[in-house]
Design a protein around this motif. Structure first.
Motif, PDB file in Angstrom:
ATOM      1  N   ASP A   3      40.568  40.128  49.927  1.00 57.23           N
ATOM      2  CA  ASP A   3      41.820  40.859  49.843  1.00 57.23           C
ATOM      3  C   ASP A   3      41.740  41.882  48.709  1.00 57.23           C
ATOM      4  O   ASP A   3      41.636  41.512  47.546  1.00 57.23           O
ATOM      5  CB  ASP A   3      42.969  39.887  49.589  1.00 57.23           C
ATOM      6  CG  ASP A   3      44.323  40.555  49.518  1.00 57.23           C
ATOM      7  OD1 ASP A   3      44.402  41.799  49.599  1.00 57.23           O
ATOM      8  OD2 ASP A   3      45.323  39.836  49.376  1.00 57.23           O
ATOM      9  N   GLN A   5      43.963  43.564  47.411  1.00 55.96           N
ATOM     10  CA  GLN A   5      45.143  43.494  46.557  1.00 55.96           C
ATOM     11  C   GLN A   5      45.120  42.281  45.626  1.00 55.96           C
ATOM     12  O   GLN A   5      45.949  42.157  44.744  1.00 55.96           O
ATOM     13  CB  GLN A   5      46.416  43.439  47.412  1.00 55.96           C
ATOM     14  CG  GLN A   5      46.586  44.626  48.331  1.00 55.96           C
ATOM     15  CD  GLN A   5      46.753  45.917  47.562  1.00 55.96           C
ATOM     16  OE1 GLN A   5      47.431  45.963  46.547  1.00 55.96           O
ATOM     17  NE2 GLN A   5      46.106  46.967  48.020  1.00 55.96           N
ATOM     18  N   ALA A   6      44.177  41.375  45.853  1.00 57.92           N
ATOM     19  CA  ALA A   6      44.111  40.149  45.063  1.00 57.92           C
ATOM     20  C   ALA A   6      43.726  40.459  43.617  1.00 57.92           C
ATOM     21  O   ALA A   6      42.930  41.352  43.351  1.00 57.92           O
ATOM     22  CB  ALA A   6      43.106  39.180  45.661  1.00 57.92           C
ATOM     23  N   GLN A   7      44.320  39.718  42.710  1.00 52.21           N
ATOM     24  CA  GLN A   7      43.995  39.850  41.299  1.00 52.21           C
ATOM     25  C   GLN A   7      43.078  38.702  40.921  1.00 52.21           C
ATOM     26  O   GLN A   7      43.379  37.548  41.200  1.00 52.21           O
ATOM     27  CB  GLN A   7      45.262  39.795  40.450  1.00 52.21           C
ATOM     28  CG  GLN A   7      46.201  40.936  40.693  1.00 52.21           C
ATOM     29  CD  GLN A   7      47.444  40.818  39.831  1.00 52.21           C
ATOM     30  OE1 GLN A   7      47.577  39.913  39.023  1.00 52.21           O
ATOM     31  NE2 GLN A   7      48.355  41.748  39.999  1.00 52.21           N
ATOM     32  N   GLY A   8      41.970  39.039  40.327  1.00 50.93           N
ATOM     33  CA  GLY A   8      41.030  38.014  39.930  1.00 50.93           C
ATOM     34  C   GLY A   8      40.563  38.214  38.510  1.00 50.93           C
ATOM     35  O   GLY A   8      40.587  39.328  37.988  1.00 50.93           O
ATOM     36  N   VAL A   9      40.163  37.122  37.888  1.00 51.61           N
ATOM     37  CA  VAL A   9      39.623  37.177  36.528  1.00 51.61           C
ATOM     38  C   VAL A   9      38.403  36.271  36.468  1.00 51.61           C
ATOM     39  O   VAL A   9      38.253  35.350  37.260  1.00 51.61           O
ATOM     40  CB  VAL A   9      40.659  36.732  35.462  1.00 51.61           C
ATOM     41  CG1 VAL A   9      41.838  37.674  35.416  1.00 51.61           C
ATOM     42  CG2 VAL A   9      41.133  35.310  35.701  1.00 51.61           C
ATOM     43  N   LEU A  17      41.284  33.354  41.171  1.00 52.84           N
ATOM     44  CA  LEU A  17      42.292  34.171  41.832  1.00 52.84           C
ATOM     45  C   LEU A  17      43.597  33.910  41.097  1.00 52.84           C
ATOM     46  O   LEU A  17      43.940  32.754  40.829  1.00 52.84           O
ATOM     47  CB  LEU A  17      42.427  33.763  43.302  1.00 52.84           C
ATOM     48  CG  LEU A  17      43.583  34.394  44.072  1.00 52.84           C
ATOM     49  CD1 LEU A  17      43.328  35.880  44.260  1.00 52.84           C
ATOM     50  CD2 LEU A  17      43.751  33.702  45.407  1.00 52.84           C
ATOM     51  N   VAL A  18      44.328  34.971  40.771  1.00 54.39           N
ATOM     52  CA  VAL A  18      45.580  34.831  40.019  1.00 54.39           C
ATOM     53  C   VAL A  18      46.758  35.095  40.945  1.00 54.39           C
ATOM     54  O   VAL A  18      46.807  36.121  41.624  1.00 54.39           O
ATOM     55  CB  VAL A  18      45.635  35.842  38.846  1.00 54.39           C
ATOM     56  CG1 VAL A  18      46.919  35.668  38.053  1.00 54.39           C
ATOM     57  CG2 VAL A  18      44.414  35.710  37.959  1.00 54.39           C
ATOM     58  N   GLU A  19      47.687  34.166  40.983  1.00 56.83           N
ATOM     59  CA  GLU A  19      48.926  34.341  41.752  1.00 56.83           C
ATOM     60  C   GLU A  19      50.104  34.247  40.786  1.00 56.83           C
ATOM     61  O   GLU A  19      50.267  33.237  40.107  1.00 56.83           O
ATOM     62  CB  GLU A  19      49.079  33.256  42.806  1.00 56.83           C
ATOM     63  CG  GLU A  19      47.984  33.250  43.846  1.00 56.83           C
ATOM     64  CD  GLU A  19      48.134  32.052  44.761  1.00 56.83           C
ATOM     65  OE1 GLU A  19      48.990  32.098  45.666  1.00 56.83           O
ATOM     66  OE2 GLU A  19      47.409  31.073  44.537  1.00 56.83           O
ATOM     67  N   GLN A  20      50.892  35.301  40.722  1.00 55.98           N
ATOM     68  CA  GLN A  20      52.103  35.278  39.909  1.00 55.98           C
ATOM     69  C   GLN A  20      53.226  34.729  40.776  1.00 55.98           C
ATOM     70  O   GLN A  20      53.523  35.276  41.832  1.00 55.98           O
ATOM     71  CB  GLN A  20      52.449  36.688  39.410  1.00 55.98           C
ATOM     72  CG  GLN A  20      51.412  37.285  38.497  1.00 55.98           C
ATOM     73  CD  GLN A  20      51.233  36.507  37.196  1.00 55.98           C
ATOM     74  OE1 GLN A  20      52.095  35.762  36.756  1.00 55.98           O
ATOM     75  NE2 GLN A  20      50.079  36.692  36.583  1.00 55.98           N
ATOM     76  N   HIS A  47      51.465  34.882  30.485  1.00 52.40           N
ATOM     77  CA  HIS A  47      50.508  35.895  30.028  1.00 52.40           C
ATOM     78  C   HIS A  47      49.403  35.275  29.177  1.00 52.40           C
ATOM     79  O   HIS A  47      48.865  35.919  28.286  1.00 52.40           O
ATOM     80  CB  HIS A  47      51.236  36.985  29.230  1.00 52.40           C
ATOM     81  CG  HIS A  47      52.323  37.640  30.010  1.00 52.40           C
ATOM     82  ND1 HIS A  47      52.056  38.540  31.016  1.00 52.40           N
ATOM     83  CD2 HIS A  47      53.670  37.507  29.973  1.00 52.40           C
ATOM     84  CE1 HIS A  47      53.202  38.949  31.544  1.00 52.40           C
ATOM     85  NE2 HIS A  47      54.188  38.326  30.935  1.00 52.40           N
TER      86      HIS A  47
END
Length: 98
Positions: A3, A5-9, A17-20, A47
């Motif tokens: 994806d 649009q997925a935010q990962g670190v 994978l980061v889900e807010q 945060h």
């Protein structure tokens, strides 16, 4: 993680994978591991990824990595890899309309 649009670190060699979550803290799920590890934190950690640093060594030891996200597919000798085939097909398609 296909994806865009997925935010990962990456925390100490473990991809997450980061889900807010609305009204709650973040949820983190490991990527590229044989088994998913999911960590849900409360709003105090909205945060702060500090707890992931503490978990990284245990995750690396207990849950094997299934692939290298930066690795490129390798084809048998004399054949093109899937990436090379896709690139060739894309280039022939995109240049034929010029």
């Amino acid at each position: 993680m296909n994806d865009p649009q997925a935010q990962g670190v990456d925390v100490d060699g473990v991809g997450w994978l980061v889900e807010q979550r609305a009204g709650a803290g973040p949820r983190f799920t490991t990527t590229y591991r044989r088994t998913y590890v999911e960590v849900s934190l409360d709003a105090r950690y909205a945060h702060d990824m500090g707890p992931l640093v503490d978990l990284a060594a245990a995750v690396k030891k207990a849950v094997p990595r299934v692939c290298d996200p930066g690795a490129r597919p390798v084809a048998p000798p004399g054949q093109r890899s899937p990436v090379e085939r896709f690139s060739a097909a894309w280039m022939s398609r995109s240049t034929s309309s010029w």
